[in-house]
Write an enzyme that holds these catalytic residues in place. Sequence first.
Site, short mmCIF file in Angstrom:
data_model
loop_
_atom_site.label_atom_id
_atom_site.label_comp_id
_atom_site.label_asym_id
_atom_site.label_seq_id
_atom_site.Cartn_x
_atom_site.Cartn_y
_atom_site.Cartn_z
N ASN A 10 0.73 -1.40 -0.25
CA ASN A 10 -0.20 0.18 -0.24
C ASN A 10 0.48 1.20 -0.17
O ASN A 10 0.46 2.15 -0.39
CB ASN A 10 -0.97 -0.15 1.36
N GLU A 33 5.10 -3.71 11.85
CA GLU A 33 3.36 -2.27 11.62
C GLU A 33 2.80 -3.01 11.77
O GLU A 33 2.79 -3.11 10.25
CB GLU A 33 4.87 -1.92 10.95
N CYS A 83 -2.89 1.90 6.56
CA CYS A 83 -3.44 0.72 8.40
C CYS A 83 -3.93 2.37 8.58
O CYS A 83 -4.34 1.95 10.15
CB CYS A 83 -1.40 0.63 8.57
N GLU A 108 9.22 4.31 14.08
CA GLU A 108 9.58 4.20 12.95
C GLU A 108 9.68 5.77 12.56
O GLU A 108 8.53 6.60 13.18
CB GLU A 108 9.12 3.51 11.58
P1 NAP Z 1 0.52 -8.86 4.53
O1 NAP Z 1 -0.82 -9.91 3.46
O2 NAP Z 1 0.34 -9.35 6.05
O3 NAP Z 1 1.49 -9.09 3.32
C1 NAP Z 1 2.84 -7.47 3.47
C2 NAP Z 1 3.94 -8.89 3.35
O4 NAP Z 1 3.77 -9.44 4.05
C3 NAP Z 1 4.10 -9.00 1.41
O5 NAP Z 1 4.87 -8.52 1.24
C4 NAP Z 1 3.55 -10.80 2.10
O6 NAP Z 1 4.08 -11.40 0.86
C5 NAP Z 1 4.14 -10.65 3.20
N1 NAP Z 1 4.43 -12.28 3.85
C6 NAP Z 1 2.94 -12.35 3.98
N2 NAP Z 1 3.23 -13.85 4.18
C7 NAP Z 1 3.87 -13.88 4.89
C8 NAP Z 1 4.90 -15.40 5.35
N3 NAP Z 1 4.78 -15.85 5.87
N4 NAP Z 1 6.10 -14.98 5.52
C9 NAP Z 1 7.11 -13.67 5.20
N5 NAP Z 1 6.34 -12.69 4.39
C10 NAP Z 1 5.57 -13.02 4.08
O7 NAP Z 1 0.07 -7.61 4.24
P2 NAP Z 1 -0.50 -7.02 2.91
O8 NAP Z 1 -2.10 -6.98 2.88
O9 NAP Z 1 0.15 -6.02 2.11
O10 NAP Z 1 -0.80 -5.36 3.65
C11 NAP Z 1 -1.78 -4.94 4.20
C12 NAP Z 1 -2.20 -5.06 5.91
O11 NAP Z 1 -0.26 -3.95 6.47
C13 NAP Z 1 -3.00 -3.70 6.42
O12 NAP Z 1 -3.18 -4.94 7.83
C14 NAP Z 1 -2.23 -2.79 7.09
O13 NAP Z 1 -2.87 -2.80 7.97
C15 NAP Z 1 -1.37 -3.09 7.61
N6 NAP Z 1 0.04 -2.17 7.43
C16 NAP Z 1 0.37 -1.75 8.19
C17 NAP Z 1 1.06 -0.43 8.76
C18 NAP Z 1 1.77 -0.03 9.73
O14 NAP Z 1 2.43 1.19 9.76
N7 NAP Z 1 1.13 -0.50 10.99
C19 NAP Z 1 1.39 0.17 7.39
C20 NAP Z 1 0.91 -0.07 5.56
C21 NAP Z 1 -0.03 -1.66 6.32
P3 NAP Z 1 2.76 -11.70 0.51
O15 NAP Z 1 1.84 -11.51 -0.44
O16 NAP Z 1 3.97 -13.07 -1.19
O17 NAP Z 1 2.84 -12.93 0.90
#
Ligand code: NAP
Length: 485
Positions: free
Chosen positions: A157, A255, A289, A463
Amino acid sequence: MDIKNSELFKNQCYINGSWVNADDGSTSNIVNPANSKQLGTVPNCGSNEALKAIKAAKEAYKVWSKTDAKQRSSVLKNLHRLMLEHQEDLARIITHEGGKPLSESMGEIAYAASFFEWFSEEAKRVYGDVIPGHQQDRRTLVIKQPIGVVGCITPWNFPSAMLARKIAPAIAVGCTVVAKPAPETPYSATAMAYLSELAGIPKGVFNVVTGDAEKIGSVMTTHKEVKKITFTGSTAVGKQLLKQSADTVKKVSLELGGHAPFIVFEDANLEDAVDGALIAKYRNSGQTCVCANRIYVQSSIYDDFSKRFTEKASQLVVGDGLAESTQQGPLISEDAMKKASAHVEDAKNKGATIATGGNPHSLGGLFFEPTVLTGVSDEMLIAQEETFGPVAPIFSFDSEKEVLERANNTPYGLAAYFYTSDLGKSWRVSEQLDYGMVGLNTGIISTEMAPFGGIKESGIGREGSKYGVDDYLEMKYISLAGIEE
Ligand code: NAP
């Protein structure tokens, strides 16, 4: 891709200063979510390539961790400058791969670049301490040293900013990094790697490995040479990475997801609150997020606020992020469309009213209408989980005590917002919101100068800001004896 400097668009990974393919030559296709057209491919790497990158980072660490702060500061300054020089191209890359409006992508690049500037400055301020001795002939020294090789996993995102927020402090203090970007948006990461080389960051200090998340993540979290994991993404994956990192007792920064309350008290400036809620809800099509996920409005102003908010939401221009007029781009995937629809359906079935939107957009594909729901209650799905889409539920509340209880009644604790003109309430409510960040009379809180991060199941660590280096440092205490003659 329509960019001025085609060198920024890389279809390969960056390991040990070289552009490489997956060992078995396999690739994954990357598409533009606005039109499903293929943009290119990236290597589909796995464990072997992750191991090579870790080895390179370990070798590079031996030298990089010994460089002086001025040198590290100067290459990060170069990277800051280069990101801004290429701002438009980098923004176009984000919009192509992630879909957000170009103006938002331009803002993201400025935000990402700001971390390189900020941490180029902080590199020179990693201070220790001298503590009075506990015996006459003793002095106690505290020094801070880089933690080592860092494994970094980022979401789609904010593909540039989330990476910059991690690699800038890591590189600033002398760590080296292996990064795995999200599969939807790898080109922002490889473009950053390309610029890092131009900036003078030596080979092996910053590596980018695209491909199989589970395989790469498993190597990163279990390898004894990786001393720290930094992850931005969903809470479910964050918990899994934390467990995987336990056996080697790594330092972990997370995060994670949010479920931000946005509270409007009756003494608020209503126009400001409407505008703040709009930006906090619909930025990046509701896929941030820190998005306002639950808008609580005091009952005496509920109808007025809802009417004004709905009017403005319904006027948002939806379209391809590359078109100048676009204010809301596509969602990232079919799953995201399904989640937005499911939250609307559930709310409707349980008695909510759709004030505007509520459906996939007539443009088709991954476009969803900016949606407002009124008459929403706490039993609805949307009150309980992150929507990550352009759906704004408006809840009614009567008292400060009641709204605080409802706002805090979630396992998440990332961002919260509230609007009031009462000074005492400003302080009181800020203190009582169980969140890592509070926006008071504002819907925008992100800046490199403040500590970004959550509590509860929204994360560990911060961060940005002066605190942003702490997660990449180890503290060492030296007991110095023999001072007395
Ligand atoms: P996600 O599904 O958790 O994926 C994030 C990253 O993790 C991707 O690169 C994903 O790759 C990887 N990943 C998934 N499973 C993994 C595993 N078993 N081992 C290692 N890496 C793995 O999240 P998203 O849908 O991309 O992002 C949205 C989420 O991020 C929301 O919940 C949002 O709130 C949160 N977010 C938080 C912040 C903050 O600062 N707190 C900022 C931005 C976003 P793959 O897709 O290839 O699995």
